[in-house]
Design a protein around this motif. Structure first.
Motif, PDB file in Angstrom:
ATOM      1  N   VAL A   1     -14.180  70.314  46.209  1.00 36.29           N
ATOM      2  CA  VAL A   1     -12.803  69.549  46.718  1.00 36.29           C
ATOM      3  C   VAL A   1     -12.326  69.477  47.896  1.00 36.29           C
ATOM      4  O   VAL A   1     -11.604  71.057  48.022  1.00 36.29           O
ATOM      5  CB  VAL A   1     -12.035  69.791  44.894  1.00 36.29           C
ATOM      6  N   VAL A   2     -12.056  68.860  48.643  1.00 39.53           N
ATOM      7  CA  VAL A   2     -10.299  68.927  49.366  1.00 39.53           C
ATOM      8  C   VAL A   2      -9.375  68.230  49.752  1.00 39.53           C
ATOM      9  O   VAL A   2     -10.077  67.376  49.200  1.00 39.53           O
ATOM     10  CB  VAL A   2     -12.174  68.490  51.613  1.00 39.53           C
ATOM     11  N   ALA A   3      -8.892  68.921  50.424  1.00 40.38           N
ATOM     12  CA  ALA A   3      -7.256  67.753  50.346  1.00 40.38           C
ATOM     13  C   ALA A   3      -7.109  67.340  51.853  1.00 40.38           C
ATOM     14  O   ALA A   3      -5.756  67.317  51.999  1.00 40.38           O
ATOM     15  CB  ALA A   3      -6.069  68.406  49.432  1.00 40.38           C
ATOM     16  N   SER A   4      -7.861  68.014  52.773  1.00 43.51           N
ATOM     17  CA  SER A   4      -6.883  67.674  54.011  1.00 43.51           C
ATOM     18  C   SER A   4      -8.512  67.361  55.132  1.00 43.51           C
ATOM     19  O   SER A   4      -9.747  67.404  54.383  1.00 43.51           O
ATOM     20  CB  SER A   4      -6.647  69.145  55.066  1.00 43.51           C
ATOM     21  N   VAL A   5      -8.210  66.949  56.008  1.00 41.72           N
ATOM     22  CA  VAL A   5      -8.878  67.115  57.031  1.00 41.72           C
ATOM     23  C   VAL A   5     -10.022  67.536  57.365  1.00 41.72           C
ATOM     24  O   VAL A   5     -11.304  68.106  57.731  1.00 41.72           O
ATOM     25  CB  VAL A   5      -9.159  65.745  57.731  1.00 41.72           C
ATOM     26  N   ALA A   6      -8.827  68.563  57.886  1.00 36.32           N
ATOM     27  CA  ALA A   6      -9.535  69.657  58.373  1.00 36.32           C
ATOM     28  C   ALA A   6     -10.333  70.574  57.006  1.00 36.32           C
ATOM     29  O   ALA A   6     -12.102  70.589  57.552  1.00 36.32           O
ATOM     30  CB  ALA A   6      -8.397  71.142  58.805  1.00 36.32           C
TER      31      ALA A   6
ATOM     32  N   ALA B   1     -22.304  71.309  52.746  1.00 31.29           N
ATOM     33  CA  ALA B   1     -21.917  70.622  51.833  1.00 31.29           C
ATOM     34  C   ALA B   1     -22.683  69.340  51.482  1.00 31.29           C
ATOM     35  O   ALA B   1     -22.986  68.720  52.839  1.00 31.29           O
ATOM     36  CB  ALA B   1     -19.866  70.289  51.512  1.00 31.29           C
ATOM     37  N   ASP B   2     -22.949  68.951  50.648  1.00 33.25           N
ATOM     38  CA  ASP B   2     -24.029  68.078  50.491  1.00 33.25           C
ATOM     39  C   ASP B   2     -23.217  66.706  50.178  1.00 33.25           C
ATOM     40  O   ASP B   2     -23.360  65.527  51.055  1.00 33.25           O
ATOM     41  CB  ASP B   2     -25.024  68.388  49.695  1.00 33.25           C
ATOM     42  N   ALA B   3     -22.187  66.501  50.158  1.00 34.54           N
ATOM     43  CA  ALA B   3     -20.882  65.640  49.936  1.00 34.54           C
ATOM     44  C   ALA B   3     -19.910  66.495  49.393  1.00 34.54           C
ATOM     45  O   ALA B   3     -19.823  67.908  49.424  1.00 34.54           O
ATOM     46  CB  ALA B   3     -20.866  64.689  49.322  1.00 34.54           C
ATOM     47  N   VAL B   4     -18.435  65.726  49.703  1.00 33.37           N
ATOM     48  CA  VAL B   4     -16.866  65.989  50.057  1.00 33.37           C
ATOM     49  C   VAL B   4     -16.471  65.232  48.891  1.00 33.37           C
ATOM     50  O   VAL B   4     -16.560  63.914  48.571  1.00 33.37           O
ATOM     51  CB  VAL B   4     -16.219  66.174  51.470  1.00 33.37           C
ATOM     52  N   ILE B   5     -15.354  65.794  47.806  1.00 34.55           N
ATOM     53  CA  ILE B   5     -14.963  64.854  47.078  1.00 34.55           C
ATOM     54  C   ILE B   5     -13.334  65.302  47.837  1.00 34.55           C
ATOM     55  O   ILE B   5     -12.180  66.103  48.088  1.00 34.55           O
ATOM     56  CB  ILE B   5     -14.967  65.467  45.757  1.00 34.55           C
ATOM     57  N   ALA B   6     -12.822  64.088  47.975  1.00 39.53           N
ATOM     58  CA  ALA B   6     -11.224  63.947  48.978  1.00 39.53           C
ATOM     59  C   ALA B   6     -10.572  63.620  47.681  1.00 39.53           C
ATOM     60  O   ALA B   6     -10.584  62.540  46.790  1.00 39.53           O
ATOM     61  CB  ALA B   6     -11.627  62.027  50.124  1.00 39.53           C
ATOM     62  N   GLU B   7      -9.675  64.494  47.113  1.00 35.02           N
ATOM     63  CA  GLU B   7      -8.690  63.925  46.362  1.00 35.02           C
ATOM     64  C   GLU B   7      -7.562  64.526  46.762  1.00 35.02           C
ATOM     65  O   GLU B   7      -6.604  65.035  47.816  1.00 35.02           O
ATOM     66  CB  GLU B   7      -9.221  65.708  45.319  1.00 35.02           C
TER      67      GLU B   7
ATOM     68  N   GLU C   1      -0.987  67.826  48.812  1.00 33.33           N
ATOM     69  CA  GLU C   1       0.401  66.715  49.046  1.00 33.33           C
ATOM     70  C   GLU C   1      -0.428  65.305  50.165  1.00 33.33           C
ATOM     71  O   GLU C   1       1.329  64.655  49.995  1.00 33.33           O
ATOM     72  CB  GLU C   1       0.786  67.897  50.463  1.00 33.33           C
ATOM     73  N   ILE C   2      -1.768  64.399  49.830  1.00 32.21           N
ATOM     74  CA  ILE C   2      -1.875  63.608  51.013  1.00 32.21           C
ATOM     75  C   ILE C   2      -2.630  62.544  50.274  1.00 32.21           C
ATOM     76  O   ILE C   2      -3.401  62.663  49.399  1.00 32.21           O
ATOM     77  CB  ILE C   2      -2.864  63.700  52.114  1.00 32.21           C
ATOM     78  N   THR C   3      -1.650  61.707  49.864  1.00 33.20           N
ATOM     79  CA  THR C   3      -1.789  60.027  48.896  1.00 33.20           C
ATOM     80  C   THR C   3      -3.593  60.056  49.011  1.00 33.20           C
ATOM     81  O   THR C   3      -4.288  60.394  50.026  1.00 33.20           O
ATOM     82  CB  THR C   3      -1.540  59.296  49.676  1.00 33.20           C
ATOM     83  N   THR C   4      -4.468  59.537  48.147  1.00 39.17           N
ATOM     84  CA  THR C   4      -5.913  59.025  47.884  1.00 39.17           C
ATOM     85  C   THR C   4      -6.250  57.903  48.725  1.00 39.17           C
ATOM     86  O   THR C   4      -6.829  58.254  49.660  1.00 39.17           O
ATOM     87  CB  THR C   4      -6.685  58.318  46.483  1.00 39.17           C
ATOM     88  N   MET C   5      -5.038  56.654  48.981  1.00 47.06           N
ATOM     89  CA  MET C   5      -4.676  55.695  50.063  1.00 47.06           C
ATOM     90  C   MET C   5      -4.927  56.119  51.263  1.00 47.06           C
ATOM     91  O   MET C   5      -6.111  56.086  52.095  1.00 47.06           O
ATOM     92  CB  MET C   5      -3.792  54.729  50.029  1.00 47.06           C
ATOM     93  N   CYS C   6      -3.791  57.441  52.086  1.00 49.41           N
ATOM     94  CA  CYS C   6      -4.184  58.238  53.298  1.00 49.41           C
ATOM     95  C   CYS C   6      -5.553  59.292  53.158  1.00 49.41           C
ATOM     96  O   CYS C   6      -5.629  59.162  54.192  1.00 49.41           O
ATOM     97  CB  CYS C   6      -3.049  58.573  53.674  1.00 49.41           C
ATOM     98  N   LEU C   7      -5.916  60.048  52.305  1.00 45.81           N
ATOM     99  CA  LEU C   7      -6.739  60.921  52.952  1.00 45.81           C
ATOM    100  C   LEU C   7      -8.189  60.226  52.898  1.00 45.81           C
ATOM    101  O   LEU C   7      -8.514  60.690  54.359  1.00 45.81           O
ATOM    102  CB  LEU C   7      -6.547  61.943  51.816  1.00 45.81           C
TER     103      LEU C   7
END
Length: 315
Positions: A116-121, A131-137, A147-153
């Motif tokens: 689970v990731v919350a940033s591009v970096a 990683a096989d995939a990432v979960i952008a939360e 802190e970043i919204t789903t729509m932007c992240l």
């Protein structure tokens, strides 16, 4: 459906159940997997032997792929990872840290790793280490948040990596699912909606709190401590807010939350329990079987797309 997330995980629908501590038990994970998605057991703060029992119970309830969500900040993380190499669930999802220390051994055991990731970096770093995939939360999610919204992240991470991206945070129905795929995601992760399912064994009071939630009821506490958490507003969150406003010592603020989720999940304490839930709680209005919830996310897609065309193009 046969998109690349479904092919990767061996599932029918590109939907993953969120790894909610306490809430995501073997019963819930198995029901989601039986319904065609990917269920996750939440390790939370439990020791390895408890998580092992949950895995084995899940295997009694389903023959479909399922996974385990591991919070990397738990003091039991090394023991849990060692146990997972023995039990070999199909997937390990990780949160609250970098799973790099465990990546090679998990992959060697044939386990798919989805951080689970919350940033591009962080997404780029996870792709680099295998990683096989990432979960952008996005920050709309319940529990521990970024802190970043789903729509932007989501679209930023989609543009930054080549592995599948799962969109999470605030996805309550087919409209949210269509939006997630429009942002470039390969799948969605859903937590709060599955909390209000028949198979979830959370206390009925907790479920009803989600059903009754209004648009401004999912609030964030803990920003002052560096560990923000989203939960439904109650006496506990108000006390948190008071202590934070008064700049109370870190230890006092942290002590307030000890056992909070357990009180909500097991005892149904909706006043001083931690009712972790996302902003999508206000859109959840009934308790249904997991299989029906899953299908609802992929039903009437054409009607939603027709509305999109009407609104965008005037067709």
């Amino acid at each position: 459906m046969e998109n690349r997330l479904c092919k990767l995980l061996g599932i029918e629908y590109p939907i993953i159940q969120g790894g909610m501590a306490w809430v995501a038990t073997a019963e819930l994970a198995a029901a989601v997997s039986n319904g065609g998605g990917l269920g996750l057991i939440a390790a939370g703060g439990a020791p390895a032997d408890v998580v092992r029992d949950q895995i084995r119970k899940c295997r009694e309830l389903t023959d479909k792929p399922f996974g385990v969500n591991v919070m990397l900040m738990t003091p039991f993380v090394d023991d849990i990872m060692a146990m997972l190499l023995e039990e070999k669930p199909a997937v390990v999802a990780t949160g609250a840290g970098n799973p790099g220390k465990y990546m090679e051994s998990l992959k060697a055991a044939g386990i798919q790793v989805l951080p689970v990731v919350a940033s591009v970096a962080m997404a780029k770093r996870m792709e680099k280490i295998g990683a096989d995939a990432v979960i952008a939360e996005g920050t709309e999610a319940g529990g521990h948040i970024g802190e970043i919204t789903t729509m932007c992240l989501t679209p930023q991470i989609v543009d930054a990596v080549s592995i599948p991206v799962v969109c999470a945070g605030g996805i309550a129905d087919v409209r949210g699912a269509v939006a997630a795929f429009a942002l470039g995601a390969d799948g969605i992760q859903v937590g709060t909606r599955f909390l209000a399912s028949e198979e979830c064994i959370a206390h009925e009071n907790y479920k009803q709190a989600v059903i009754k939630a209004k648009d401004r009821d999912a609030v964030v506490t803990g920003r002052s401590t560096g560990a923000p958490v989203r939960a439904l507003k109650n006496n506990l969150t108000k006390e948190y807010a008071r202590l934070e406003k008064e700049n109370a010592p870190f230890e006092e603020i942290e002590a307030l939350g000890v056992g909070g989720l357990r009180r909500a999940f097991l005892e149904g304490d909706v006043k001083m329990g931690s009712l972790m839930a996302g902003q999508s709680a206000a859109m959840v209005n009934k308790i249904e079987p997991c299989a029906d919830i899953i299908k609802s996310y992929f039903a009437e897609v054409e009607a939603v797309l027709a509305k999109v065309r009407e609104n965008m193009l005037g067709e």
